[in-house]
Write an enzyme that holds these catalytic residues in place. Structure first.
Site, PDB file in Angstrom:
ATOM      1  N   ASP A 160       1.055  -1.222  -0.023  1.00  0.00           N
ATOM      2  CA  ASP A 160      -0.206  -0.044   0.014  1.00  0.00           C
ATOM      3  C   ASP A 160       1.036   1.270   0.033  1.00  0.00           C
ATOM      4  OD1 ASP A 160      -2.404   1.304   0.020  1.00  0.00           O
ATOM      5  OD2 ASP A 160      -2.599   1.099   2.100  1.00  0.00           O
TER       6      ASP A 160
ATOM      7  N   ASN B 132     -10.721  -3.091  -6.025  1.00  0.00           N
ATOM      8  CA  ASN B 132      -9.889  -2.200  -6.928  1.00  0.00           C
ATOM      9  C   ASN B 132     -10.445  -1.742  -8.373  1.00  0.00           C
ATOM     10  OD1 ASN B 132      -6.681  -3.190  -5.665  1.00  0.00           O
ATOM     11  ND2 ASN B 132      -7.722  -1.599  -5.047  1.00  0.00           N
ATOM     12  N   TRP B 133     -11.270  -2.515  -8.702  1.00  0.00           N
ATOM     13  CA  TRP B 133     -11.938  -2.008 -10.236  1.00  0.00           C
ATOM     14  C   TRP B 133     -12.836  -0.984 -10.017  1.00  0.00           C
ATOM     15  CZ3 TRP B 133     -10.480  -4.910 -13.930  1.00  0.00           C
ATOM     16  CH2 TRP B 133      -9.972  -6.301 -13.701  1.00  0.00           C
TER      17      TRP B 133
ATOM     18  N   GLY C 194      -0.063   5.323  -4.491  1.00  0.00           N
ATOM     19  CA  GLY C 194      -0.604   6.592  -4.974  1.00  0.00           C
ATOM     20  C   GLY C 194      -0.053   7.643  -4.123  1.00  0.00           C
TER      21      GLY C 194
ATOM     22  N   HIS D 249       2.576   3.495  -9.123  1.00  0.00           N
ATOM     23  CA  HIS D 249       2.411   1.978  -9.325  1.00  0.00           C
ATOM     24  C   HIS D 249       3.680   1.365  -9.824  1.00  0.00           C
ATOM     25  CE1 HIS D 249      -1.577   1.948  -7.326  1.00  0.00           C
ATOM     26  NE2 HIS D 249      -1.885   2.737  -8.635  1.00  0.00           N
TER      27      HIS D 249
ATOM     28  N   ARG E 210      -0.759   9.063 -10.205  1.00  0.00           N
ATOM     29  CA  ARG E 210      -0.660   8.034  -9.275  1.00  0.00           C
ATOM     30  C   ARG E 210      -0.097   6.586 -10.175  1.00  0.00           C
ATOM     31  NH1 ARG E 210      -3.923   7.251  -5.113  1.00  0.00           N
ATOM     32  NH2 ARG E 210      -4.400   5.133  -5.652  1.00  0.00           N
TER      33      ARG E 210
ATOM     34  N   ARG F 292      -5.041  -2.539   8.807  1.00  0.00           N
ATOM     35  CA  ARG F 292      -6.282  -3.375   8.665  1.00  0.00           C
ATOM     36  C   ARG F 292      -5.766  -4.242   7.501  1.00  0.00           C
ATOM     37  NH1 ARG F 292      -8.265   1.983   7.124  1.00  0.00           N
ATOM     38  NH2 ARG F 292      -7.787   2.185   4.841  1.00  0.00           N
TER      39      ARG F 292
END
Ligand code: FPP
Length: 232
Positions: free
Chosen positions: A20, A68-69, A23, A37, A33, A186
């Protein structure tokens, strides 16, 4: 380098990463962003190589979740392009001894992409270590799918093994540690069943800034912990 395990500690065989912060890494540099990636994909290669070098047998990464879609199409396209680059270059060097598996529902990917995913799995079968790439993956859906498989087989009362053996990770040991970069604490629908006893490690470091040195720090922390599995 991993320290010798204390008698109470299970050796770290399988480490999973929630990659994570791509972005934010890009935004902080005034870049789109997508650039985050791209940097994240480089980190991914470096981290997988390093884990192999220090003797970790299995690595799992969360590359693309079912949620993520909902991201903008340009961002989804950029991740899919990185995936495509990965499939082209993937682990073809003589030193690459990693078996690759994609965790998740591959049926949403159209041909030729789906065929390329499956080909890579076949081509790397039988290699000594394992890399699982979670793609279009959601852990709750995986568990539901596994239960439905057992029901279709005519089972009426399930044992834990009936569920474990129909998960995407059926032939892989459970993760010993789940690492999440980027500051959030999380699991985001990742390896909920398999991670029941995993040590959780959270770091503020954004994924593109995560280096082999950070891996070593997490491994060291793992060997400091005392896994009790509910016992004393
Ligand atoms: C989460 O960061 C990251 C992703 C959803 C994509 C992860 C993809 C890669 C590392 C590259 C592709 C990998 C392969 C295997 C080809 P985020 O975008 O949610 O970051 P943010 O929280 O800062 O917004």
């Amino acid at each position: 380098m991993p320290r010798k395990p204390t008698p109470q500690t299970t050796p770290l065989r399988h480490i999973a990463f929630i990659m994570d912060g791509n972005g934010r890494w890009a935004r902080r540099r005034g870049m789109p962003r997508e650039m985050g990636h791209r940097a994240g994909a480089k980190t991914f290669r470096r981290v997988v190589d390093h884990c192999d070098k220090i003797g970790i047998q299995a690595v799992t990464v969360y590359a693309f979740s079912t949620e993520n879609w909902s991201r903008p199409p340009e961002e989804i396209n950029s991740i899919m392009e990185l995936l495509s680059d990965f499939l082209t270059e993937a682990f073809d060097r003589p030193e690459d001894q990693v078996e690759i598996r994609f965790l998740g529902d591959k049926s949403v990917f159209e041909l030729p992409l789906r065929g390329r995913l499956e080909q890579l799995e076949q081509r790397t079968t039988g290699r000594k270590s394992r890399l699982n790439i979670a793609l279009n993956y959601g852990s709750r859906a995986e568990i539901v799918h596994s239960v439905n498989t057992a029901i279709k087989e005519g089972k009426r009362q399930l044992a834990e093994d009936d569920i474990s053996t129909a998960l995407y990770t059926a032939d892989c040991p459970d993760p010993d540690m789940i690492v999440r970069t980027g500051g959030d604490m999380r699991l985001s629908n990742f390896l909920l069943w398999q991670g029941a006893y995993a040590e959780l490690y959270f770091t503020d470091t954004l994924w593109p800034d995560f280096t082999p040195r950070h891996v070593d720090k997490a491994v060291k922390e793992y060997y400091r912990r005392h896994r009790r599995y509910g016992g004393l």
